[in-house]
Design a protein around this motif. Structure first.
Motif, PDB file in Angstrom:
ATOM      1  N   UNK A   1       9.332  20.141   3.655  1.00 58.39           N
ATOM      2  CA  UNK A   1       8.734  20.023   3.075  1.00 58.39           C
ATOM      3  C   UNK A   1       9.247  20.040   1.027  1.00 58.39           C
ATOM      4  N   UNK A   2      10.483  21.354   0.929  1.00 59.27           N
ATOM      5  CA  UNK A   2      10.546  21.330  -0.059  1.00 59.27           C
ATOM      6  C   UNK A   2      11.594  20.244  -0.774  1.00 59.27           C
ATOM      7  N   UNK A   3      12.359  19.345   0.339  1.00 60.35           N
ATOM      8  CA  UNK A   3      12.956  18.708  -0.212  1.00 60.35           C
ATOM      9  C   UNK A   3      12.653  16.732  -0.881  1.00 60.35           C
ATOM     10  N   UNK A   4      11.430  17.461  -0.571  1.00 59.87           N
ATOM     11  CA  UNK A   4      10.196  16.188  -0.881  1.00 59.87           C
ATOM     12  C   UNK A   4      10.410  16.338  -2.065  1.00 59.87           C
ATOM     13  N   UNK A   5      11.324  15.216  -2.688  1.00 65.42           N
ATOM     14  CA  UNK A   5      10.979  14.599  -4.100  1.00 65.42           C
ATOM     15  C   UNK A   5      11.188  12.827  -4.621  1.00 65.42           C
ATOM     16  N   UNK A   6      11.046  11.605  -5.260  1.00 63.59           N
ATOM     17  CA  UNK A   6      11.194  10.841  -5.642  1.00 63.59           C
ATOM     18  C   UNK A   6      13.234  10.221  -5.605  1.00 63.59           C
ATOM     19  N   UNK A   7      13.396   9.720  -4.807  1.00 64.45           N
ATOM     20  CA  UNK A   7      14.795   9.407  -5.261  1.00 64.45           C
ATOM     21  C   UNK A   7      14.949   9.769  -2.929  1.00 64.45           C
ATOM     22  N   UNK A   8      14.658  10.554  -3.037  1.00 62.77           N
ATOM     23  CA  UNK A   8      15.160  10.685  -1.370  1.00 62.77           C
ATOM     24  C   UNK A   8      14.775  10.118  -0.481  1.00 62.77           C
ATOM     25  N   UNK A   9      15.984   9.546   0.320  1.00 66.59           N
ATOM     26  CA  UNK A   9      16.376   8.491   0.972  1.00 66.59           C
ATOM     27  C   UNK A   9      15.023   9.183   2.152  1.00 66.59           C
ATOM     28  N   UNK A  10      13.683   8.121   3.225  1.00 66.28           N
ATOM     29  CA  UNK A  10      13.265   9.329   3.808  1.00 66.28           C
ATOM     30  C   UNK A  10      13.644   9.475   4.718  1.00 66.28           C
ATOM     31  N   UNK A  11      15.153   8.733   5.666  1.00 67.57           N
ATOM     32  CA  UNK A  11      16.002   8.701   6.644  1.00 67.57           C
ATOM     33  C   UNK A  11      16.687  10.629   6.317  1.00 67.57           C
ATOM     34  N   UNK A  12      17.473  11.112   5.385  1.00 71.14           N
ATOM     35  CA  UNK A  12      17.309  11.833   5.213  1.00 71.14           C
ATOM     36  C   UNK A  12      16.111  13.281   5.282  1.00 71.14           C
ATOM     37  N   UNK A  13      15.213  12.989   4.761  1.00 70.98           N
ATOM     38  CA  UNK A  13      14.555  13.723   4.918  1.00 70.98           C
ATOM     39  C   UNK A  13      14.009  13.948   6.747  1.00 70.98           C
ATOM     40  N   UNK A  14      14.305  13.516   8.133  1.00 73.71           N
ATOM     41  CA  UNK A  14      14.535  13.324   8.776  1.00 73.71           C
ATOM     42  C   UNK A  14      15.558  13.723   9.764  1.00 73.71           C
TER      43      UNK A  14
ATOM     44  N   UNK B   1      12.897   5.480   0.731  1.00 73.80           N
ATOM     45  CA  UNK B   1      13.017   5.522  -0.545  1.00 73.80           C
ATOM     46  C   UNK B   1      11.628   6.445  -1.577  1.00 73.80           C
ATOM     47  N   UNK B   2      11.642   7.518  -0.917  1.00 72.06           N
ATOM     48  CA  UNK B   2      10.226   8.443  -1.547  1.00 72.06           C
ATOM     49  C   UNK B   2       9.838   7.540  -3.260  1.00 72.06           C
TER      50      UNK B   2
ATOM     51  N   UNK C   1       0.499  -1.019   0.262  1.00 65.85           N
ATOM     52  CA  UNK C   1      -0.061  -0.005  -0.227  1.00 65.85           C
ATOM     53  C   UNK C   1       0.919   1.447   0.368  1.00 65.85           C
ATOM     54  N   UNK C   2       2.040   0.917  -0.327  1.00 66.91           N
ATOM     55  CA  UNK C   2       2.819   2.456   0.049  1.00 66.91           C
ATOM     56  C   UNK C   2       3.103   3.571  -1.139  1.00 66.91           C
ATOM     57  N   UNK C   3       2.941   2.939  -2.875  1.00 67.52           N
ATOM     58  CA  UNK C   3       1.954   3.530  -3.550  1.00 67.52           C
ATOM     59  C   UNK C   3       1.073   3.436  -3.562  1.00 67.52           C
ATOM     60  N   UNK C   4       0.095   4.905  -3.300  1.00 69.33           N
ATOM     61  CA  UNK C   4      -1.356   4.522  -4.127  1.00 69.33           C
ATOM     62  C   UNK C   4      -1.935   4.806  -5.061  1.00 69.33           C
ATOM     63  N   UNK C   5      -2.871   4.406  -5.489  1.00 61.77           N
ATOM     64  CA  UNK C   5      -3.225   4.602  -7.127  1.00 61.77           C
ATOM     65  C   UNK C   5      -4.091   5.923  -6.776  1.00 61.77           C
ATOM     66  N   UNK C   6      -4.771   5.931  -8.224  1.00 60.25           N
ATOM     67  CA  UNK C   6      -4.576   7.601  -8.540  1.00 60.25           C
ATOM     68  C   UNK C   6      -6.994   7.662  -7.565  1.00 60.25           C
TER      69      UNK C   6
END
Length: 375
Positions: free
Chosen positions: A276-289, A330-331, A150-155
């Motif tokens: 928030x500004x750093x959120x994009x595909x390929x970013x490690x969730x841990x790096x955002x934290x 990873x996002x 369920x991590x990646x959602x449908x439209x």
């Protein structure tokens, strides 16, 4: 009167309505699950987590249902209270019965197979029942099965969460003027809940209204405390609409807060907006934290940030991905995540600011539009 599981009728198959077998959002999750079965070392999976039952079947009373998935078949199991509902909700063929008939019905198709079950959602008693009725199956516990499912959602799911958040935004704007000196925390929470219910939703979780020193409690649900002039008030709220959840936090000023709490607020807002500004595909969730935590640490508030940066959201308020320092997630586009740094000073107060985001192909979209205080 509510009927219990044990009061339902005899087992019978219920065919899926024609033309609806592959038309709901659950089908993509079914494909994902089947792809994961081989690497997990199983030939079939018995689904009992209500969120996963709903994701796979579309059935809107998933606490009273199970789903059996094999390589070539899938069946929804529920009882006679839901005969009509199962036909209306789900594209899956259903079997209407209560245990042990459900287990007996499934047994022939599981002989000699490795059958995975969700370890976090299986009691010892039920596991013993499965072993009794499926003696020729090899039962294998699986953990966190739903995270990848369920991590990646449908439209369709994205639009459901978007609608839940839009409602929460509207209710927050309606209630915001009542957050003032002399108001009771509990009355504000009740007003939020009433407005959500009048709009056809439920509260996604116990509403947090934490004022003054109670703001130091990250889960400070509303109390009888009266808000005083010069305090900060944290409002954490969400709507549950059509089974899907939203989640948002705002900390608001009543009068003129102290210089110390103004400093804390501005530090948390800086950390939140940077993450928030750093959120994009390929970013490690841990790096955002780490990004948010480093900013708060520079302001002398690293120890006051007492929880992870955020989490995924959907059929559950907290689901994958996990935005914490030890996360390996990873996002990806289609993920829905919260960004919610906070700082909590015992005996003084606290601040948390949270937005709900959709990860897009090129970056992100902020779904929570409620105004933030600029102090």
């Amino acid at each position: 009167m509510s009927l219990s599981w044990g009061q339902t009728g005899t087992g019978r198959p219920l065919e899926a309505p024609p033309g609806r077998r592959v038309t709901v959002q659950g089908m993509s999750q079914l494909d994902k699950l089947r792809q994961a079965m081989g690497p997990a070392g199983v030939d079939a999976v018995w689904i009992s987590d209500p969120a996963n039952v709903r994701a796979l079947s579309g059935f809107t009373s998933p606490k009273d249902a199970k789903v059996l998935v094999t390589a070539h078949a899938v069946t929804l199991y529920t009882d006679a209270r839901y005969t009509v509902q199962a036909q209306e909700d789900s594209p899956l063929p259903a079997f209407i019965a209560r245990p042990p008939e459900t287990y007996q019905h499934a047994a022939p198709s599981l002989s000699g197979l490795r059958v995975g079950f969700e370890a976090e959602h299986m009691t010892v008693a039920v596991l013993e029942d499965l072993r009794e009725h499926w003696p020729d199956a090899h039962l294998i516990p699986l953990r966190e099965l739903g995270r990848g499912l369920r991590m990646v959602k449908t439209q369709q799911e994205i639009e459901a969460v978007r609608a839940a958040q839009a409602l929460a935004d509207r209710v927050y704007a309606e209630v915001r003027p009542s957050i003032r000196a002399g108001a009771r925390e509990r009355d504000i929470a009740l007003d939020i809940e009433m407005r959500l219910r009048q709009a056809g939703a439920e509260t996604a979780f116990d509403i947090i209204v934490a004022s003054g020193p109670r703001g130091a409690m990250p889960h400070g649900v509303a109390s009888d405390r009266v808000i005083l002039d010069g305090e900060l008030v944290t409002i954490d709220m969400g709507a549950r609409l059509g089974g899907y959840h939203s989640d948002m936090t705002r900390t608001v000023a009543v009068g003129e807060p102290s210089d110390e709490m103004l400093r804390v607020y501005r530090a948390v807002l800086e950390a939140e907006e940077a993450a928030v500004a750093a959120v994009k595909p390929g970013v490690r969730a841990a790096d955002l934290d780490t990004l948010a935590r480093d900013i708060l640490t520079r302001h002398g508030l690293g120890e006051a940030f007492a929880h992870s940066l955020g989490h995924g959201i959907g059929l559950e308020v907290h689901e994958g991905p996990s935005l914490r320092g030890v996360s390996t997630d990873v996002l990806e586009p289609g993920m829905l995540v919260t960004i919610e740094p906070g700082a909590y000073l015992p005996g003084v107060g606290g601040v948390r600011i949270e937005d709900l985001l959709l990860v897009t192909e090129n970056g992100h979209e902020v779904l929570s539009r409620a105004e933030k205080d600029r102090l």
